[in-house]
Design a protein around this motif. Structure first.
Motif, PDB file in Angstrom:
ATOM      1  N   CYS A 261       0.822  -1.213   0.000  1.00 59.91           N
ATOM      2  CA  CYS A 261       0.000   0.000   0.000  1.00 59.91           C
ATOM      3  C   CYS A 261       0.853   1.259   0.000  1.00 59.91           C
ATOM      4  N   THR A 262       2.117   1.137   0.415  1.00 60.50           N
ATOM      5  CA  THR A 262       3.017   2.298   0.458  1.00 60.50           C
ATOM      6  C   THR A 262       3.685   2.541  -0.890  1.00 60.50           C
ATOM      7  N   LEU A 263       3.493   1.639  -1.856  1.00 64.25           N
ATOM      8  CA  LEU A 263       4.120   1.760  -3.173  1.00 64.25           C
ATOM      9  C   LEU A 263       3.126   2.270  -4.198  1.00 64.25           C
ATOM     10  N   SER A 266       3.466   1.179 -10.285  1.00 67.61           N
ATOM     11  CA  SER A 266       4.613   0.602 -10.997  1.00 67.61           C
ATOM     12  C   SER A 266       5.583  -0.080 -10.037  1.00 67.61           C
ATOM     13  N   GLN A 267       5.763   0.505  -8.841  1.00 72.81           N
ATOM     14  CA  GLN A 267       6.649  -0.089  -7.839  1.00 72.81           C
ATOM     15  C   GLN A 267       6.072  -1.407  -7.326  1.00 72.81           C
ATOM     16  N   ALA A 268       4.777  -1.399  -7.032  1.00 72.43           N
ATOM     17  CA  ALA A 268       4.124  -2.622  -6.544  1.00 72.43           C
ATOM     18  C   ALA A 268       4.155  -3.713  -7.604  1.00 72.43           C
ATOM     19  N   ARG A 269       3.968  -3.332  -8.857  1.00 73.52           N
ATOM     20  CA  ARG A 269       4.008  -4.295  -9.952  1.00 73.52           C
ATOM     21  C   ARG A 269       5.397  -4.922 -10.062  1.00 73.52           C
ATOM     22  N   ALA A 270       6.446  -4.100  -9.916  1.00 76.65           N
ATOM     23  CA  ALA A 270       7.820  -4.599 -10.008  1.00 76.65           C
ATOM     24  C   ALA A 270       8.126  -5.579  -8.878  1.00 76.65           C
ATOM     25  N   VAL A 271       7.754  -5.213  -7.642  1.00 71.83           N
ATOM     26  CA  VAL A 271       8.006  -6.093  -6.497  1.00 71.83           C
ATOM     27  C   VAL A 271       7.199  -7.380  -6.629  1.00 71.83           C
ATOM     28  N   GLY A 272       5.949  -7.246  -7.000  1.00 75.01           N
ATOM     29  CA  GLY A 272       5.091  -8.424  -7.135  1.00 75.01           C
ATOM     30  C   GLY A 272       5.585  -9.384  -8.203  1.00 75.01           C
ATOM     31  N   GLY A 296      11.906   6.165  -6.826  1.00 75.86           N
ATOM     32  CA  GLY A 296      11.728   5.313  -5.650  1.00 75.86           C
ATOM     33  C   GLY A 296      12.330   3.932  -5.777  1.00 75.86           C
ATOM     34  N   LYS A 297      13.475   3.835  -6.464  1.00 76.28           N
ATOM     35  CA  LYS A 297      14.114   2.513  -6.624  1.00 76.28           C
ATOM     36  C   LYS A 297      14.558   1.952  -5.275  1.00 76.28           C
ATOM     37  N   THR A 298      15.170   2.812  -4.438  1.00 72.53           N
ATOM     38  CA  THR A 298      15.657   2.343  -3.136  1.00 72.53           C
ATOM     39  C   THR A 298      14.501   1.890  -2.254  1.00 72.53           C
ATOM     40  N   LYS A 299      13.401   2.626  -2.287  1.00 71.67           N
ATOM     41  CA  LYS A 299      12.220   2.236  -1.522  1.00 71.67           C
ATOM     42  C   LYS A 299      11.685   0.898  -2.018  1.00 71.67           C
TER      43      LYS A 299
END
Length: 649
Positions: A261-263, A266-272, A296-299
């Motif tokens: 929820c904090t992403l 696009s960030q959530a998609r990458a992590v998932g 937000g790469k580091t996050k």
């Protein structure tokens, strides 16, 4: 020169012979292997200053290969040229390099191997760097201003390196002003004694990273990832990302974690996507997460590592520079602490366990901060050393508290009174004052041990004892509060400590007395049980740094270090194989340096994060600079990979 005398560099064997690599043929296998240091010290001053020494041997790196060996062979001469350029830069002019006068130089056993105990004149300004592993020195009977000063009648010089045996034990006591070196010129001492001149040690350059790369290029380890990336076998079979056996929907993964929820999308998609691919045990995989600065790469990496840790995936997180890896480690650690504080853990909430997370490397270069030190190897060893000291470690702290609460404090007080009569000037303490003072002292040491256990030893080892340790901490604090209350009298307290723990607590008119007695009994019973339970665990039986270091590496499941420092993991025995590699700032990595972490046994998935438009790594060599300093296989083979782009929302 034997390989077991190559100092400090974890050096493996490799031939000095020329490797002529072309697109069709892999480099030949060598029968007389030597290390990079052997090659380096064989160069003359003319070789070092010859900018064309390897120019004709460095070819353009092709875009297809028949084998991983052929691919690695393409970097041999560029690496030699980079090493030569670094040496050349440090000697041009040599007067700018740190130079210290030698007080004494004494040959040590085994004689004839060029090993010397060197004693330097005071060199405070160079102390932090002079013993850094990988330093190359020049030992000479002249203080050179220019390189030509090393040559001529009556002058002699040799390359020298800090010496460490194969077992890692230093010969003699190594200090910045007195340590053991290995010289690389036969009869150097004879030449030195022939001319009565002062001797000087010049610190040239550090080549530790180059040696590690050299070794990695010649290891025959796990080449599965490189086979996958380079397409040595069919692209169609290697680069098929789908897996019918363990296909999982990304939406299902993301819905199970509040962190998603904090992403942004696009960030959530990458992590998932990464977690989805990593869950597959049937195929090797390389995932790319690309994004410009501020996306937000580091996050994203922090959340990814948090999820990998939660899934008990043994992971190596690395980056090309100390600054980059510290940013990742700090962000991840902040996330861990934030999530710990949000949870309603009850007694568990007293401590945030970090025992399975390990950061290692040079402290000064990493610039380990106050909040990051809890996962840093040297700090952890220092804390564990205090806890597992044979004289006053955790066993002593537990038994001291148990003895004190079981009534030894009464006999100790009476002994104190006898001593007081002989020292009439001392201020007399009442029994309650004596107990309060001594309880604070004993409990302080015990609570420190409990804190070390709960912070620096993984929960996987402590198991249910983690909660029990937190419980003991609460009991100790609660009993201390009761002791400090105003309703406690000395006579009643003395009567309390004379009672046996096993005796049943009888209701009394004095409520404070009842609470104290019950609190004392609870503390003793839990401490006894916990002391036995902890003694049954596989905890360190020594407080030696070496033993504790092995314990830390063996029981960590998430490692943070630079790409170069990750080479140390190859020498760590009894360390369970790593499964996942997460490499941040991948675009700043030298391509050949990626051979260090990508060959770890059992690694099946690599996740590379970076910005393809970022400047490449800095190199000294001007020959084929671009192909040597940038991770080119990402650009060459990117069309065959699904690259996850993250963006600002």
């Amino acid at each position: 020169m034997e390989n077991n005398l190559i100092p400090t560099f974890e050096a493996l064997s490799i031939s000095k012979n020329d490797h002529k690599v072309n697109k069709e043929q892999a480099p030949p296998k060598t029968t007389n292997p030597k290390g990079l240091i052997d090659v380096l010290v064989s160069w003359s001053l003319e070789d070092i200053f010859n900018q064309h020494l390897f120019k004709t041997k460095i070819e353009k790196i092709p875009q297809c290969f028949n084998s991983v060996e052929q691919y690695f062979g393409c970097f041999i001469h560029p690496l030699l040229e980079e090493t030569r350029s670094q040496l050349h830069s440090s000697m041009n002019p040599i007067s700018k390099s740190p130079c210290v006068q030698v007080i004494s130089l004494k040959e040590i056993k085994p004689y004839g191997k060029g090993l010397f105990q060197i004693h330097l004149k005071d060199c405070k300004q160079y102390c932090p760097t002079i013993l850094i592993p990988g330093n190359i020195f020049i030992l000479s009977n002249v203080k050179p201003k220019v390189v030509s000063d090393l040559q001529g009648n009556g002058k002699t010089w040799t390359f020298a390196t800090t010496f460490v045996s194969q077992k890692g034990k230093k010969k003699g006591t190594n200090k910045p002003t007195c340590f053991t070196i290995k010289t690389w010129k036969e009869n150097f001492m004879k030449d030195l004694n022939h001319h009565e001149h002062p001797t000087f040690l010049v610190v040239l350059v550090n080549v530790l990273t180059n040696v590690r790369i050299w070794n990695a290029l010649h290891m025959k380890k796990n080449n599965a990832i490189f086979n996958h990336v380079l397409g040595v076998t069919s692209f169609n079979s290697n680069l098929n990302f789908g897996c019918d056996v363990c296909e999982t929907k990304i939406e299902e993964l993301s819905s199970k974690s509040s962190l998603f929820c904090t992403l942004n999308e696009s960030q959530a998609r990458a992590v998932g996507t990464c977690l989805n691919r990593i869950s597959c045990v049937h195929k090797y995989g390389v995932e790319l997460i690309w994004g410009p600065p501020g996306t937000g790469k580091t996050k994203t990496v922090g959340v990814l590592l948090f999820e990998l840790r939660k899934k008990n995936r043994r992971t190596l997180a690395c980056a090309p520079t100390n600054t980059a890896i510290m940013q990742v480690a700090s962000r991840f650690l902040l996330l861990v602490k934030e999530m710990h504080d949000k949870k309603d853990n009850g007694s568990k909430g007293l401590f945030c366990n970090l025992g399975d997370i390990l950061l290692f490397g040079n402290k000064e270069r990493l610039k380990v901060g106050e909040s990051d030190k809890y996962i840093y190897l040297d700090y952890r060893i220092g804390r564990l050393k205090k806890c597992f000291n044979q004289l006053n470690g955790w066993r002593f702290c537990f038994s001291s508290m148990i003895d004190f609460l079981e009534g030894h404090c009464v006999s100790q007080y009476r002994t104190f009174l006898k001593d007081h009569k002989q020292r009439s000037k001392m201020v007399e303490y009442s029994f309650i004052e004596f107990v309060r003072m001594h309880y604070k002292t004993i409990s302080r040491s015990l609570k420190e041990c409990i804190s070390i256990f709960c912070t620096h030893i993984p929960i996987a080892i402590l198991k249910h004892n983690f909660e029990r340790l937190s419980c003991v901490m609460s009991l100790i604090n609660s009993f201390e509060s009761l002791l400090l209350s105003n309703g406690v009298q000395s006579k009643e307290l003395e009567k309390l400590f004379l009672k046996k723990v096993e005796e049943e607590v009888v209701e009394d008119q004095n409520v404070e007395y009842e609470k104290l007695l019950k609190g004392r009994n609870d503390c003793v019973l839990v401490l006894r049980s916990l002391e036995y339970s902890l003694s049954e665990l596989r905890l360190p039986q020594t407080s030696s740094k070496g033993g504790l270091r092995k314990f830390c590496f063996r029981n960590a499941s998430l490692f943070f270090c630079t790409v170069s420092s990750s080479f140390r993991l190859y020498s760590m025995r009894n360390v369970a194989p790593l499964e996942t590699l997460v490499m941040d700032e991948a675009a700043q990595l030298k391509e050949c340096e990626s051979a260090i972490p990508l060959q770890f046994p059992a690694i099946k998935h690599a996740i590379l994060i970076g910005d393809e438009c970022q400047l490449p790594a800095m190199v000294e060599s001007k020959v084929r600079r671009h192909s040597f300093s940038k991770l080119n296989f990402l650009a060459i083979y990117r069309p065959y990979f699904e690259c996850m782009l993250i963006s600002i929302v």
